[in-house]
Design a protein around this motif. Structure first.
Motif, PDB file in Angstrom:
ATOM      1  N   GLU A 173       0.837  -1.200   0.000  1.00  0.00           N
ATOM      2  CA  GLU A 173       0.000   0.000   0.000  1.00  0.00           C
ATOM      3  C   GLU A 173       0.876   1.255   0.000  1.00  0.00           C
ATOM      4  OE1 GLU A 173      -2.332  -3.294   1.876  1.00  0.00           O
ATOM      5  OE2 GLU A 173      -0.309  -2.512   2.094  1.00  0.00           O
ATOM      6  N   TRP A 174       1.929   1.204   0.809  1.00  0.00           N
ATOM      7  CA  TRP A 174       2.816   2.368   0.931  1.00  0.00           C
ATOM      8  C   TRP A 174       3.518   2.667  -0.391  1.00  0.00           C
ATOM      9  CZ3 TRP A 174       3.751   6.340   4.029  1.00  0.00           C
ATOM     10  CH2 TRP A 174       4.949   7.044   3.888  1.00  0.00           C
ATOM     11  N   SER A 175       4.096   1.652  -1.019  1.00  0.00           N
ATOM     12  CA  SER A 175       4.837   1.885  -2.263  1.00  0.00           C
ATOM     13  C   SER A 175       3.910   2.388  -3.369  1.00  0.00           C
ATOM     14  CB  SER A 175       5.555   0.609  -2.707  1.00  0.00           C
ATOM     15  OG  SER A 175       4.629  -0.407  -3.032  1.00  0.00           O
ATOM     16  N   GLN A 176       2.682   1.859  -3.402  1.00  0.00           N
ATOM     17  CA  GLN A 176       1.721   2.319  -4.410  1.00  0.00           C
ATOM     18  C   GLN A 176       1.341   3.778  -4.171  1.00  0.00           C
ATOM     19  OE1 GLN A 176      -1.592  -0.377  -4.282  1.00  0.00           O
ATOM     20  NE2 GLN A 176      -0.446  -2.079  -5.153  1.00  0.00           N
ATOM     21  N   TRP A 177       1.133   4.108  -2.901  1.00  0.00           N
ATOM     22  CA  TRP A 177       0.749   5.486  -2.575  1.00  0.00           C
ATOM     23  C   TRP A 177       1.882   6.457  -2.900  1.00  0.00           C
ATOM     24  CZ3 TRP A 177       2.672   8.774   1.419  1.00  0.00           C
ATOM     25  CH2 TRP A 177       1.976   9.981   1.538  1.00  0.00           C
ATOM     26  N   VAL A 178       3.108   6.100  -2.534  1.00  0.00           N
ATOM     27  CA  VAL A 178       4.261   6.967  -2.820  1.00  0.00           C
ATOM     28  C   VAL A 178       4.398   7.179  -4.328  1.00  0.00           C
ATOM     29  CG1 VAL A 178       6.785   7.088  -2.781  1.00  0.00           C
ATOM     30  CG2 VAL A 178       5.546   6.455  -0.715  1.00  0.00           C
ATOM     31  N   GLN A 179       4.233   6.101  -5.089  1.00  0.00           N
ATOM     32  CA  GLN A 179       4.326   6.224  -6.546  1.00  0.00           C
ATOM     33  C   GLN A 179       3.246   7.158  -7.081  1.00  0.00           C
ATOM     34  OE1 GLN A 179       6.665   5.226  -8.513  1.00  0.00           O
ATOM     35  NE2 GLN A 179       5.686   5.846 -10.424  1.00  0.00           N
ATOM     36  N   SER A 180       2.043   7.043  -6.513  1.00  0.00           N
ATOM     37  CA  SER A 180       0.943   7.914  -6.933  1.00  0.00           C
ATOM     38  C   SER A 180       1.254   9.381  -6.634  1.00  0.00           C
ATOM     39  CB  SER A 180      -0.346   7.498  -6.218  1.00  0.00           C
ATOM     40  OG  SER A 180      -1.392   8.400  -6.491  1.00  0.00           O
ATOM     41  N   GLU A 181       1.806   9.634  -5.446  1.00  0.00           N
ATOM     42  CA  GLU A 181       2.156  11.010  -5.080  1.00  0.00           C
ATOM     43  C   GLU A 181       3.279  11.552  -5.964  1.00  0.00           C
ATOM     44  OE1 GLU A 181       0.792  13.221  -2.689  1.00  0.00           O
ATOM     45  OE2 GLU A 181      -0.799  11.744  -2.911  1.00  0.00           O
ATOM     46  N   LYS A 182       4.210  10.687  -6.333  1.00  0.00           N
ATOM     47  CA  LYS A 182       5.279  11.116  -7.239  1.00  0.00           C
ATOM     48  C   LYS A 182       4.708  11.529  -8.593  1.00  0.00           C
ATOM     49  CE  LYS A 182       9.264   8.561  -5.402  1.00  0.00           C
ATOM     50  NZ  LYS A 182      10.268   7.503  -5.678  1.00  0.00           N
ATOM     51  N   GLU A 183       3.710  10.777  -9.048  1.00  0.00           N
ATOM     52  CA  GLU A 183       3.093  11.099 -10.335  1.00  0.00           C
ATOM     53  C   GLU A 183       2.343  12.426 -10.269  1.00  0.00           C
ATOM     54  OE1 GLU A 183       0.790   7.633 -11.148  1.00  0.00           O
ATOM     55  OE2 GLU A 183       2.546   6.386 -11.595  1.00  0.00           O
ATOM     56  N   VAL A 184       1.709  12.683  -9.121  1.00  0.00           N
ATOM     57  CA  VAL A 184       1.041  13.982  -8.938  1.00  0.00           C
ATOM     58  C   VAL A 184       2.070  15.108  -8.994  1.00  0.00           C
ATOM     59  CG1 VAL A 184      -0.219  15.436  -7.295  1.00  0.00           C
ATOM     60  CG2 VAL A 184      -0.884  13.053  -7.597  1.00  0.00           C
ATOM     61  N   LEU A 185       3.172  14.909  -8.285  1.00  0.00           N
ATOM     62  CA  LEU A 185       4.236  15.920  -8.276  1.00  0.00           C
ATOM     63  C   LEU A 185       4.825  16.104  -9.677  1.00  0.00           C
ATOM     64  CD1 LEU A 185       6.077  17.878  -6.821  1.00  0.00           C
ATOM     65  CD2 LEU A 185       7.457  15.949  -6.013  1.00  0.00           C
ATOM     66  N   ALA A 186       4.951  15.005 -10.414  1.00  0.00           N
ATOM     67  CA  ALA A 186       5.478  15.080 -11.782  1.00  0.00           C
ATOM     68  C   ALA A 186       4.562  15.918 -12.672  1.00  0.00           C
ATOM     69  CB  ALA A 186       5.639  13.676 -12.357  1.00  0.00           C
ATOM     70  N   ASP A 187       3.242  15.782 -12.464  1.00  0.00           N
ATOM     71  CA  ASP A 187       2.287  16.590 -13.239  1.00  0.00           C
ATOM     72  C   ASP A 187       2.447  18.079 -12.927  1.00  0.00           C
ATOM     73  OD1 ASP A 187       1.237  14.381 -14.471  1.00  0.00           O
ATOM     74  OD2 ASP A 187      -0.426  14.131 -13.061  1.00  0.00           O
ATOM     75  N   VAL A 188       2.654  18.380 -11.641  1.00  0.00           N
ATOM     76  CA  VAL A 188       2.863  19.784 -11.248  1.00  0.00           C
ATOM     77  C   VAL A 188       4.144  20.314 -11.894  1.00  0.00           C
ATOM     78  CG1 VAL A 188       3.241  21.371  -9.325  1.00  0.00           C
ATOM     79  CG2 VAL A 188       1.650  19.455  -9.052  1.00  0.00           C
ATOM     80  N   MET A 189       5.197  19.506 -11.846  1.00  0.00           N
ATOM     81  CA  MET A 189       6.469  19.907 -12.459  1.00  0.00           C
ATOM     82  C   MET A 189       6.293  20.189 -13.952  1.00  0.00           C
ATOM     83  SD  MET A 189       8.878  17.095 -10.509  1.00  0.00           S
ATOM     84  CE  MET A 189      10.235  17.209 -11.672  1.00  0.00           C
ATOM     85  N   LYS A 190       5.523  19.313 -14.593  1.00  0.00           N
ATOM     86  CA  LYS A 190       5.331  19.450 -16.042  1.00  0.00           C
ATOM     87  C   LYS A 190       4.646  20.768 -16.379  1.00  0.00           C
ATOM     88  CE  LYS A 190       4.246  16.450 -19.920  1.00  0.00           C
ATOM     89  NZ  LYS A 190       3.718  15.123 -20.327  1.00  0.00           N
ATOM     90  N   ARG A 191       3.703  21.166 -15.527  1.00  0.00           N
ATOM     91  CA  ARG A 191       3.009  22.440 -15.767  1.00  0.00           C
ATOM     92  C   ARG A 191       3.964  23.623 -15.672  1.00  0.00           C
ATOM     93  NH1 ARG A 191      -1.253  19.825 -12.879  1.00  0.00           N
ATOM     94  NH2 ARG A 191      -0.726  20.831 -10.899  1.00  0.00           N
ATOM     95  N   HIS A 192       5.072  23.400 -14.965  1.00  0.00           N
ATOM     96  CA  HIS A 192       6.079  24.461 -14.825  1.00  0.00           C
ATOM     97  C   HIS A 192       7.279  24.236 -15.752  1.00  0.00           C
ATOM     98  CE1 HIS A 192       4.385  26.625 -11.312  1.00  0.00           C
ATOM     99  NE2 HIS A 192       3.851  25.449 -11.030  1.00  0.00           N
ATOM    100  N   GLY A 193       7.116  23.325 -16.702  1.00  0.00           N
ATOM    101  CA  GLY A 193       8.168  23.110 -17.691  1.00  0.00           C
ATOM    102  C   GLY A 193       9.312  22.239 -17.226  1.00  0.00           C
ATOM    103  N   VAL A 194       9.069  21.413 -16.209  1.00  0.00           N
ATOM    104  CA  VAL A 194      10.126  20.535 -15.689  1.00  0.00           C
ATOM    105  C   VAL A 194       9.696  19.081 -15.875  1.00  0.00           C
ATOM    106  CG1 VAL A 194      11.549  19.914 -13.697  1.00  0.00           C
ATOM    107  CG2 VAL A 194      10.715  22.268 -13.951  1.00  0.00           C
ATOM    108  N   GLU A 195      10.544  18.274 -16.483  1.00  0.00           N
ATOM    109  CA  GLU A 195      10.252  16.855 -16.692  1.00  0.00           C
ATOM    110  C   GLU A 195      10.795  16.028 -15.528  1.00  0.00           C
ATOM    111  OE1 GLU A 195       8.481  15.449 -19.125  1.00  0.00           O
ATOM    112  OE2 GLU A 195       8.077  17.429 -20.008  1.00  0.00           O
ATOM    113  N   TRP A 196      10.142  14.908 -15.296  1.00  0.00           N
ATOM    114  CA  TRP A 196      10.565  13.996 -14.222  1.00  0.00           C
ATOM    115  C   TRP A 196      11.706  13.118 -14.725  1.00  0.00           C
ATOM    116  CZ3 TRP A 196       6.972   9.615 -11.907  1.00  0.00           C
ATOM    117  CH2 TRP A 196       7.668   8.957 -10.881  1.00  0.00           C
ATOM    118  N   LEU A 197      12.855  13.256 -14.125  1.00  0.00           N
ATOM    119  CA  LEU A 197      14.004  12.423 -14.456  1.00  0.00           C
ATOM    120  C   LEU A 197      13.948  11.172 -13.587  1.00  0.00           C
ATOM    121  CD1 LEU A 197      16.738  11.861 -15.807  1.00  0.00           C
ATOM    122  CD2 LEU A 197      17.815  13.237 -14.012  1.00  0.00           C
TER     123      LEU A 197
END
Length: 393
Positions: free
Chosen positions: A180-204
């Motif tokens: 559950e924890w690893s799935q949730w962390v991955q989900s939160e990372k994807e949310v953060l990646a979307d925010v980064m993308k809106r600011h022109g930053v790609e997830w490395l």
């Protein structure tokens, strides 16, 4: 522009997060740039979340020794669940996203936007402390929360549990790797990646094989996860064990009811055979007094026998289940002990390994490790060569 994403478990030091205590790596001149989103008293949060549920649970309890006086203290001193959890969220590292660099402000905006939706995304994680730090080497977020579930059918209907809190949010787990924890962390990372993308930053992304961890670090992490899973199973079994104990207690109460009924048969007038009135014939006496009494006694005896055999059957079944639960708990404790011991050894080995790297330098240690592996790798190549040669023949 590309940046890595990191969401790690934090130490949960409220004094550090709120800057009541300033570590040596904190730039005091930049502390004024930090953002405090919330900083509540955790005891008050526990009262808010659990007081009503604890009262409902206590009202149902038949045993005073199982009533909960202070749920906060129960969790703090217990071993089943942590009092709260903390994550540290960061993008980039000290080299590419340093607080003194040109991208610090952008990183702060991204983390701020990410946090703005955190509470709404995670209704089962009650955030009581959240800080954006811009006075250390890299901008990062500390988010502290109390995970809780509602609608529990065991014990208190609202209780602290990370596993079930995340499950209520749709993260069901399924394996040692996909918890559950690893799935949730991955989900939160994807949310953060979307925010980064809106600011022109790609997830490395550095890959899925965890190259940034040493072998010892990775093993240690896996053992820690396994221990956490076992502790969660032990907690569930303990609750189940208590349920069966309550049932056995109910059986004891059933015995008490039967004893009281026996006394009633001896003393209450309805169950006593009266003396025959003067001039009443034996037939009339039998019809009016003896037969009704016998009928009542038959009903009582039938009820008692039914209660007795039901209780006896339940008692035997519960005893068998209890024994099975006890054995299962013992196995889990042994497994937990082995994993804890192995984890302790790995921690010590990792400490020694890091010390060697610090003293002799990472490059020299890596070269030694490579040399140490060469004989084994050479042997494996020879074996593969011989197998291929035999196959060709």
């Amino acid at each position: 522009m590309e940046r890595t994403i990191s969401i790690e478990v934090g130490k949960g030091s409220q004094a550090h997060n709120s800057r009541k205590f300033k570590a040596s790596n904190v730039d005091a001149e930049r502390t004024q740039n930090n953002v405090c989103y919330c900083n509540e008293n955790i005891r008050r949060v526990y009262h808010e979340l659990f007081d009503d549920a604890v009262k409902r649970s206590n009202d149902k309890q038949t045993r005073a020794d199982r009533e909960i006086d202070d749920y906060y203290k129960k969790i703090r001193t217990g071993k089943q669940e942590k009092l709260f959890h903390e994550i540290v969220v960061q993008i980039g590292n000290k080299d590419d996203t340093n607080v003194q660099g040109e991208h610090c402000e952008l990183a702060g905006k991204i983390l701020d936007e990410y946090y703005s939706g955190f509470i709404e995304r995670n209704p089962q994680l009650r955030v009581f402390s959240a800080h954006l730090h811009l006075d250390e080497e890299t901008p990062h977020l500390h988010i502290d929360f109390v995970p809780f579930m509602t609608g529990s059918k065991r014990g208190s209907d609202t209780r602290v549990t990370l596993k079930q809190a995340l499950a209520m949010q749709g993260f069901k787990g399924g394996s040692r790797e996909e918890t559950e924890w690893s799935q949730w962390v991955q989900s939160e990372k994807e949310v953060l990646a979307d925010v980064m993308k809106r600011h022109g930053v790609e997830w490395l992304q550095l890959g899925t094989k965890r190259e940034h961890l040493s072998v010892l670090d990775y093993k240690k992490e896996q053992r820690t996860k396994e221990i956490a899973e076992l502790e969660s199973k032990l907690a569930d079994k303990k609750v189940e064990f208590e349920v069966y104990q309550d049932r056995i207690s109910n059986y004891s109460k059933g015995e008490q009811v039967i004893e009281e009924l026996a006394k009633k048969l001896d003393t209450e007038p309805d169950y006593q055979l009266q003396d025959p009135p003067p001039l009443m014939s034996a037939k009339s006496y039998k019809t009016k007094f003896v037969e009704p009494l016998i009928k009542k006694l038959r009903e009582v005896i039938s009820s008692i026998m039914s209660m007795y055999y039901q209780a006896l059957d339940s008692y035997h079944r519960l005893n068998i289940t209890n024994r099975n639960l006890y054995r299962e708990n013992e196995h889990l404790r042994k497994d937990n002990g082995k994993l804890a011991y192995e984890n302790k050894k790995l921690v010590a080995q990792n400490r020694d390994y890091n010390l060697l790297r610090k003293v002799f330098g990472s490059k020299q240690i890596d070269e030694l490790v490579t040399k140490a592996k060469e004989p084994k790798q050479s042997k494996q190549r020879d074996e593969r060569f011989r197998k291929n040669k035999n196959y060709e023949r």
